[in-house]
Enzyme design. Structure first.
Site, PDB file in Angstrom:
ATOM      1  CB  THR A 120      -0.930  -0.009   1.240  1.00 48.40           C
ATOM      2  OG1 THR A 120      -1.820  -1.107   1.097  1.00 48.40           O
ATOM      3  CG2 THR A 120      -1.738   1.261   1.364  1.00 48.40           C
ATOM      4  CB  THR A 178       0.676 -11.341  14.689  1.00 52.33           C
ATOM      5  OG1 THR A 178       1.402 -12.513  15.058  1.00 52.33           O
ATOM      6  CG2 THR A 178      -0.645 -11.769  14.083  1.00 52.33           C
ATOM      7  CB  THR A 180      -1.836 -21.436  21.373  1.00 52.59           C
ATOM      8  OG1 THR A 180      -3.156 -21.035  21.750  1.00 52.59           O
ATOM      9  CG2 THR A 180      -0.933 -20.212  21.408  1.00 52.59           C
ATOM     10  CD  GLN A 181      -7.628 -22.758  17.121  1.00 55.08           C
ATOM     11  OE1 GLN A 181      -8.612 -22.166  17.538  1.00 55.08           O
ATOM     12  NE2 GLN A 181      -7.696 -23.971  16.613  1.00 55.08           N
ATOM     13  CG  ASP A 200      -1.618  -6.625  -2.745  1.00 52.91           C
ATOM     14  OD1 ASP A 200      -1.435  -7.362  -1.752  1.00 52.91           O
ATOM     15  OD2 ASP A 200      -2.569  -5.834  -2.834  1.00 52.91           O
ATOM     16  CB  SER A 201       2.622  -8.049   0.768  1.00 54.00           C
ATOM     17  OG  SER A 201       1.570  -8.048   1.690  1.00 54.00           O
TER      18      SER A 201
HETATM   19  N1  ASP Z   1      -2.709  -5.569   0.223  1.00 46.88           N
HETATM   20  C1  ASP Z   1      -1.683  -4.684   0.698  1.00 46.88           C
HETATM   21  C2  ASP Z   1      -0.374  -5.464   0.709  1.00 46.88           C
HETATM   22  O1  ASP Z   1      -0.157  -6.242   1.602  1.00 46.88           O
HETATM   23  C3  ASP Z   1      -1.999  -4.180   2.071  1.00 46.88           C
HETATM   24  C4  ASP Z   1      -0.983  -3.229   2.670  1.00 46.88           C
HETATM   25  O2  ASP Z   1       0.099  -3.015   2.186  1.00 46.88           O
HETATM   26  O3  ASP Z   1      -1.306  -2.661   3.742  1.00 46.88           O
HETATM   27  O4  ASP Z   1       0.414  -5.315  -0.185  1.00 46.88           O
END
Ligand code: ASP
Length: 346
Positions: A17, A170, A281-282, A61-62
């Site tokens: 982003t 996370t 763990t969840q 995009d990741s």
């Molecule tokens: N979809 C975007 C990504 O991971 C979300 C972000 O960058 O915040 O490339």
């Protein structure tokens, strides 16, 4: 020796982003090139740093991140390791914690900062968090101890008010500027008016050796997320996935699973076939304590390894790394029980 030189920082722009613009037709955000990004941060000139950059071509995009891309990032770092004091990776937030975890294992003996950041709003937006994140990431990458060593000597995620250990992080929020958290490990730094490093929490390699990059990652691993009502057929299907070598079993609470015999039998059978199963763990906070409840103890008896308080992102990438080293299941199990680079509290 105090290094009096201007800090030399390499920015690796992968996408995300932070560098996106809105597509005129679809109105969806899509990655754009680095010159657009950097043009939006004129303040960067005020930093007295030597900054160079390289970018993914095209930036992504990741959600499209893969081990091949981790290899590309690691190669970029290895090729220029001696030429730069620190590395800033610009990355989408969606899979940032996976990349941070994977790199922490791949970059053995790392003793320079690899700071990963991105943003929730594109850098061209008026209220963007990207400008501040990028500038702070550069400052963190350039920070030194009073003795002149790199302050941060590990892979870390910088986001809004905190610097977190990469393999403990996370993504916690899809819209909060403080998008990341390390639920089982303190912040490495707090970012406010100043950058306050938590020096006791920073990772240090026990002995300083040359950087060794492990490029081989074995992706024959999967997650198995338990839920009330999971059937014998589903479980059997997952445990018999062709070629699978490692399973991250996402259990309840302190590492508990239903005590039904069919479930234990299926897990034991998979372990006997040489599949490595790691109990994670969840819960977002806390870890596996196999001795606390009988339901957890039974898993340990079935040969399931405790993941303690490891994140699921670090768990799956650690398995990819260990199997990628070509280790047999017994050795993989052995190393899963150790903290290799600060990813677990034992
Ligand atoms: N979809 C975007 C990504 O991971 C979300 C972000 O960058 O915040 O490339």
């Amino acid at each position: 020796m105090i290094n009096e030189q201007r800090p030399r920082i390499l920015i690796v722009y992968t996408g995300g982003t932070i560098g996106m613009i809105e597509d005129a037709e679809t109105h969806s955000l899509r990655p754009f090139d680095f010159s657009h990004l950097i043009d939006n941060v004129p303040k960067i000139q005020k930093l007295d740093f030597d900054i160079e950059n390289i970018q993914f071509n095209p930036p992504i995009d990741s959600a499209n991140m893969s081990p091949k891309h981790w290899t590309d990032i690691a190669m970029a770092i290895e090729a220029r390791y001696d030429d730069f004091d620190g590395f800033v990776i610009l990355h989408g937030t969606d899979t940032m914690a996976f990349t941070a975890s994977a790199l922490s294992f791949m970059l053995e003996n790392l003793h320079k900062p690899v700071i990963i950041t991105g943003s929730q709003l594109p850098i061209g937006e008026v209220r963007t968090d990207g400008e501040e994140n990028l500038i702070t990431a550069l400052q963190v990458a350039a920070a030194r101890t009073p003795q002149g060593d790199s302050m941060v000597q590990e892979v870390a995620i910088l986001f809004e008010n905190y610097l977190w250990r990469g393999n403990r992080s996370t993504k916690m929020s899809a819209d909060n500027f403080n998008a990341f958290k390390s639920n089982n490990y303190p912040a490495l730094a707090k970012i406010g008016l100043d950058i306050h490093f938590n020096t006791d929490a920073l990772y240090r390699v026990p002995t300083k050796r040359p950087l060794k990059v492990r490029y081989n990652l074995d992706t024959n691993v999967i997650y198995l997320h338990l839920f009330p009502g999971i059937t014998e057929k589903t479980l059997s299907h997952v445990l018999n996935t062709p070629d699978v070598k490692g399973i991250v079993l996402k259990t309840y609470g302190a590492g508990n699973a239903p005590s039904e015999q069919w479930l234990i039998d299926l897990l034991s059978d998979a372990v006997e076939r040489g599949i490595v199963i790691l109990n994670v763990t969840q819960c977002v906070n806390g870890g596996v304590n196999s001795n606390l409840y009988e339901t957890g103890n039974t898993l340990a008896h079935a040969g399931v390894v405790s993941g303690h308080d490891i994140t699921s992102e670090a768990a799956i990438t650690k398995m990819m790394y260990l199997f990628g080293l070509g280790l047999p299941p017994e050795s993989v199990k052995k190393y899963l029980a150790y903290s290799l680079c600060g990813e677990m509290t034992i």
